[in-house]
Design a protein around this motif. Structure first.
Motif, PDB file in Angstrom:
ATOM      1  N   PHE A   1      96.180 -12.738 -13.205  1.00  0.00           N
ATOM      2  CA  PHE A   1      96.590 -11.619 -14.059  1.00  0.00           C
ATOM      3  C   PHE A   1      95.396 -10.689 -14.291  1.00  0.00           C
ATOM      4  O   PHE A   1      95.491  -9.472 -14.131  1.00  0.00           O
ATOM      5  N   VAL A   2      94.259 -11.289 -14.662  1.00  0.00           N
ATOM      6  CA  VAL A   2      93.056 -10.504 -14.961  1.00  0.00           C
ATOM      7  C   VAL A   2      92.623  -9.700 -13.737  1.00  0.00           C
ATOM      8  O   VAL A   2      92.305  -8.510 -13.835  1.00  0.00           O
ATOM      9  N   VAL A   3      92.641 -10.339 -12.583  1.00  0.00           N
ATOM     10  CA  VAL A   3      92.217  -9.669 -11.355  1.00  0.00           C
ATOM     11  C   VAL A   3      93.162  -8.512 -11.017  1.00  0.00           C
ATOM     12  O   VAL A   3      92.716  -7.419 -10.651  1.00  0.00           O
ATOM     13  N   LYS A   4      94.464  -8.717 -11.149  1.00  0.00           N
ATOM     14  CA  LYS A   4      95.428  -7.653 -10.842  1.00  0.00           C
ATOM     15  C   LYS A   4      95.234  -6.437 -11.741  1.00  0.00           C
ATOM     16  O   LYS A   4      95.249  -5.299 -11.275  1.00  0.00           O
ATOM     17  N   VAL A   5      95.042  -6.678 -13.030  1.00  0.00           N
ATOM     18  CA  VAL A   5      94.848  -5.565 -13.962  1.00  0.00           C
ATOM     19  C   VAL A   5      93.529  -4.849 -13.655  1.00  0.00           C
ATOM     20  O   VAL A   5      93.474  -3.611 -13.620  1.00  0.00           O
TER      21      VAL A   5
END
Length: 159
Positions: free
Chosen positions: A33-37
């Motif tokens: 999630f963090v990487v996608k954002v």
């Protein structure tokens, strides 16, 4: 996220709106999630992972990685020498007499990370059941008598 609302940010990041809303309300995000954002908003991924407490600042600052060996760059003689070294160790493993496990452990620790010595030794046990050898000290023999202990506790003895 600039002027994007939750729905726009979720869409831009490729995350479902419900997951994005849960995160905004305080749910812990997973690393994916963090990487996608971070990628969606052109933020440094490592900084985002540090901010989300998945890695430390020290880990984010690492600039070296464990080297990998490119065998195409290794000299043929070096390869032959290493193979011979490993063959020699396997020969030593196979030639050890019974009870040589301490010697074997010393050889492996000192010389190489070749193989699990159990897999290198030929199977010598033919499946024959032998009688108990009372001349060999056994931990169970030298301990307390379990039946005596059970009787003291008013329990049934072991069959």
């Amino acid at each position: 996220m600039g002027d994007d609302n939750n729905t726009e940010a979720a869409k831009k990041s490729g995350i479902s709106s419900s997951n994005f809303t849960r995160w905004k309300k305080g749910a812990r995000a997973d690393p994916d999630f963090v990487v996608k954002v971070a990628r969606a908003y052109d933020v440094n991924v490592l900084e985002a992972l540090v901010e989300a407490e998945f890695i430390t600042e020290e880990e984010a600052a690492l600039t070296t990685v464990a080297p990998t060996l490119d065998l195409s760059q290794v000299d043929a003689q070096e390869l032959i020498d290493e193979l011979q070294h490993r063959v020699d160790i396997i020969k030593q493993l196979l030639s050890l007499e019974e009870g040589g496990d301490r010697k074997l452990a010393a050889i492996i620790e000192h010389r190489s990370n070749v193989v699990n010595f159990q897999s290198a030794r030929p199977a010598t046990h033919d499946g024959t059941v032998t009688d108990w050898d009372n001349s060999i000290p056994h931990a169970a023999k030298n301990g307390t008598d379990e039946n005596e202990e059970r009787i003291k506790r008013n329990e049934d003895p072991i069959d």
